[in-house]
Motif scaffolding. Structure first.
Motif, PDB file in Angstrom:
ATOM      1  N   MET A   1       0.829  -1.205   0.000  1.00 57.73           N
ATOM      2  CA  MET A   1       0.000   0.000   0.000  1.00 57.73           C
ATOM      3  C   MET A   1       0.862   1.253   0.000  1.00 57.73           C
ATOM      4  SD  MET A   1      -3.074   1.039  -0.117  1.00 57.73           S
ATOM      5  CE  MET A   1      -4.014   2.532   0.138  1.00 57.73           C
ATOM      6  N   ALA A   2       1.938   1.210   0.758  1.00 57.96           N
ATOM      7  CA  ALA A   2       2.847   2.364   0.810  1.00 57.96           C
ATOM      8  C   ALA A   2       3.432   2.641  -0.551  1.00 57.96           C
ATOM      9  CB  ALA A   2       3.957   2.119   1.838  1.00 57.96           C
ATOM     10  N   GLN A   3       3.793   1.531  -1.279  1.00 57.42           N
ATOM     11  CA  GLN A   3       4.387   1.720  -2.603  1.00 57.42           C
ATOM     12  C   GLN A   3       3.376   2.325  -3.571  1.00 57.42           C
ATOM     13  OE1 GLN A   3       7.620   1.294  -3.303  1.00 57.42           O
ATOM     14  NE2 GLN A   3       7.161   2.196  -5.285  1.00 57.42           N
ATOM     15  N   LYS A   4       2.067   1.945  -3.400  1.00 57.16           N
ATOM     16  CA  LYS A   4       1.026   2.503  -4.253  1.00 57.16           C
ATOM     17  C   LYS A   4       0.901   4.006  -4.026  1.00 57.16           C
ATOM     18  CE  LYS A   4      -3.882   2.157  -5.370  1.00 57.16           C
ATOM     19  NZ  LYS A   4      -5.174   1.529  -5.038  1.00 57.16           N
ATOM     20  N   ASN A   5       0.894   4.419  -2.724  1.00 53.98           N
ATOM     21  CA  ASN A   5       0.848   5.846  -2.421  1.00 53.98           C
ATOM     22  C   ASN A   5       2.039   6.569  -3.019  1.00 53.98           C
ATOM     23  OD1 ASN A   5      -1.474   5.477  -0.978  1.00 53.98           O
ATOM     24  ND2 ASN A   5      -0.449   5.338   1.025  1.00 53.98           N
ATOM     25  N   PHE A   6       3.195   5.928  -2.933  1.00 54.37           N
ATOM     26  CA  PHE A   6       4.444   6.494  -3.429  1.00 54.37           C
ATOM     27  C   PHE A   6       4.365   6.773  -4.923  1.00 54.37           C
ATOM     28  CE2 PHE A   6       8.921   5.570  -4.841  1.00 54.37           C
ATOM     29  CZ  PHE A   6       9.474   6.709  -4.312  1.00 54.37           C
ATOM     30  N   SER A   7       3.735   5.834  -5.670  1.00 54.10           N
ATOM     31  CA  SER A   7       3.720   5.938  -7.125  1.00 54.10           C
ATOM     32  C   SER A   7       2.633   6.869  -7.645  1.00 54.10           C
ATOM     33  CB  SER A   7       3.555   4.544  -7.744  1.00 54.10           C
ATOM     34  OG  SER A   7       2.314   3.987  -7.337  1.00 54.10           O
ATOM     35  N   THR A   8       1.618   7.180  -6.795  1.00 54.92           N
ATOM     36  CA  THR A   8       0.514   8.008  -7.280  1.00 54.92           C
ATOM     37  C   THR A   8       0.596   9.452  -6.804  1.00 54.92           C
ATOM     38  OG1 THR A   8      -0.812   7.277  -5.380  1.00 54.92           O
ATOM     39  CG2 THR A   8      -1.061   6.037  -7.452  1.00 54.92           C
ATOM     40  N   ILE A   9       1.621   9.842  -6.064  1.00 56.18           N
ATOM     41  CA  ILE A   9       1.774  11.224  -5.626  1.00 56.18           C
ATOM     42  C   ILE A   9       2.046  12.103  -6.845  1.00 56.18           C
ATOM     43  CG2 ILE A   9       3.099  12.824  -4.195  1.00 56.18           C
ATOM     44  CD1 ILE A   9       3.943  10.406  -2.506  1.00 56.18           C
ATOM     45  N   THR A  10       1.275  13.167  -6.999  1.00 59.40           N
ATOM     46  CA  THR A  10       1.514  14.088  -8.113  1.00 59.40           C
ATOM     47  C   THR A  10       2.078  15.422  -7.637  1.00 59.40           C
ATOM     48  OG1 THR A  10      -0.777  14.867  -7.981  1.00 59.40           O
ATOM     49  CG2 THR A  10      -0.283  13.070  -9.539  1.00 59.40           C
ATOM     50  N   GLU A  11       1.626  15.891  -6.470  1.00 58.59           N
ATOM     51  CA  GLU A  11       2.148  17.154  -5.957  1.00 58.59           C
ATOM     52  C   GLU A  11       2.084  17.178  -4.433  1.00 58.59           C
ATOM     53  OE1 GLU A  11      -0.316  20.056  -7.884  1.00 58.59           O
ATOM     54  OE2 GLU A  11      -1.887  19.918  -6.356  1.00 58.59           O
ATOM     55  N   LEU A  12       2.871  18.066  -3.858  1.00 61.70           N
ATOM     56  CA  LEU A  12       2.920  18.240  -2.421  1.00 61.70           C
ATOM     57  C   LEU A  12       2.708  19.713  -2.106  1.00 61.70           C
ATOM     58  CD1 LEU A  12       5.608  16.293  -3.336  1.00 61.70           C
ATOM     59  CD2 LEU A  12       5.490  15.799  -0.912  1.00 61.70           C
ATOM     60  N   VAL A  13       2.194  19.973  -0.931  1.00 66.09           N
ATOM     61  CA  VAL A  13       2.064  21.353  -0.475  1.00 66.09           C
ATOM     62  C   VAL A  13       3.430  21.828   0.011  1.00 66.09           C
ATOM     63  CG1 VAL A  13       0.991  22.892   1.208  1.00 66.09           C
ATOM     64  CG2 VAL A  13      -0.342  21.045   0.162  1.00 66.09           C
ATOM     65  N   LEU A  14       3.893  22.953  -0.505  1.00 63.23           N
ATOM     66  CA  LEU A  14       5.175  23.532  -0.080  1.00 63.23           C
ATOM     67  C   LEU A  14       4.850  24.761   0.769  1.00 63.23           C
ATOM     68  CD1 LEU A  14       8.261  23.279  -0.347  1.00 63.23           C
ATOM     69  CD2 LEU A  14       8.129  24.759  -2.341  1.00 63.23           C
ATOM     70  N   VAL A  15       4.924  24.600   2.073  1.00 59.52           N
ATOM     71  CA  VAL A  15       4.436  25.623   3.002  1.00 59.52           C
ATOM     72  C   VAL A  15       5.180  26.943   2.847  1.00 59.52           C
ATOM     73  CG1 VAL A  15       4.166  26.225   5.443  1.00 59.52           C
ATOM     74  CG2 VAL A  15       3.643  23.905   4.662  1.00 59.52           C
TER      75      VAL A  15
END
Length: 313
Positions: free
Chosen positions: A1-15
């Motif tokens: 499951m962790a690897q799935k999350n890892f592969s589907t991340i498209t963007e992150l919030v940059l505070v």
């Protein structure tokens, strides 16, 4: 499951500095000026060395690589930071976040090693001046700089590539750009290996060069104290003062950032530290090396004197 999350991340919030919205507009103009000073100062230094034969020496050859490094590093960090200061949606793509992480590691390691090479150059120039050109010939200079970039890559980028872990949500980077100490807090699994690798890598690219710099300057100090001429001592110290200033500032912030346990992490404090060594220090470097440097000032004066003549033609 962790690897799935890892592969589907498209963007992150940059505070970034969104916790202080009233300061974002003033910071945008301040960092824009700092970035322009960085670009102008470092590009001007590279151009001066390229066009003035008096500056085509080993010391300025290494300094050009330092200037290029400063330009590349800050260009990876500052434009995105400036954009987010004005944007309502403060995000960074996952790919660009990883790119910033790899580049910040590579540039940081390379700067440490190049600073050590410059200390070695000063040691040979002061302690063995008669053989300086024989030892620091162009073949040796090229080998040293190629070695610096190669070692930096294999000591920083490669270990990170093989040890990077999946990220866990929420995907919020409470920093001004992506770098390893920040991402450690976002990894899903245990980060003991990554922390150990970071300390080992920092030991090789931070502490070992720092040890060589310290050893070089101890030898230089001994050689200078043996000089009978006051003028000779003054000249020797003046050739080293700029480099020592840059080393002190850079190593002070770098060692604190990369050689401490994760438990000592402080988001707001680390933003200021990273801001200093990734944004402000690269802009200060060309000023530090040129303001008190008669050779650079002389080259600049000659270039300005030739400018009207070339314009007239």
């Amino acid at each position: 499951m962790a690897q799935k999350n890892f592969s589907t991340i498209t963007e992150l919030v940059l505070v970034g500095f969104s916790n202080h919205p009233q300061a974002e507009i003033p910071l945008f103009f301040l960092f824009s000026v700092v970035y322009l000073v960085n670009l102008f100062g470092n590009i001007a230094l590279i151009i001066l060395v390229a066009i003035d034969s008096c500056l085509q020496t080993p010391m300025y050859f290494f300094l050009c690589h330092l200037a290029f490094l400063n330009i590349f590093y800050t260009t990876t960090v500052v434009p995105k930071m400036l954009f987010n200061l004005l944007a309502s949606k403060k995000v960074i793509s996952y790919e660009f976040c990883l790119a910033q992480t790899y580049i910040s590691l590579l540039m940081g390691a390379a700067e440490c090693i190049i600073l050590a090479i410059m200390a070695l150059d000063r040691y040979v120039a002061i302690c063995d001046p008669l053989r300086y050109l024989l030892i620091m010939n162009w073949s040796m200079c090229v080998q040293l700089i190629l070695g610096a970039w190669t070692i930096s890559f294999f000591a920083s980028v490669v270990p990170l590539y093989f040890t990077i872990l999946p990220l866990c949500g929420p995907y919020i980077v409470d920093h001004i750009f992506c770098e390893v100490p920040v991402l450690l807090h976002m990894f899903c699994a245990d980060t003991s290996l990554q922390e150990t690798m970071m300390v080992i890598g920092a030991s090789g690219t931070l502490l070992l060069p720092f040890f060589l710099i310290t050893l070089s300057y101890l030898r230089i100090l001994v050689a200078v104290m043996r000089m009978h001429s006051t003028e000779g001592r003054k000249k020797a110290f003046s050739t080293c003062s700029s480099h020592l200033t840059v080393v002190t500032v850079y190593y002070g912030t770098g060692i604190f950032m990369y050689m401490r346990p994760k438990s000592l992490y402080s988001a707001e404090g680390d933003k200021l530290i990273s801001l200093f060594y990734a944004v402000i220090n690269p802009a200060l470097n060309p000023l530090i090396y040129s303001l008190r440097n008669k050779e650079v000032n002389g080259a600049l004066k000659r270039a300005l004197e030739r400018w009207p003549v070339s314009q007239g033609k």
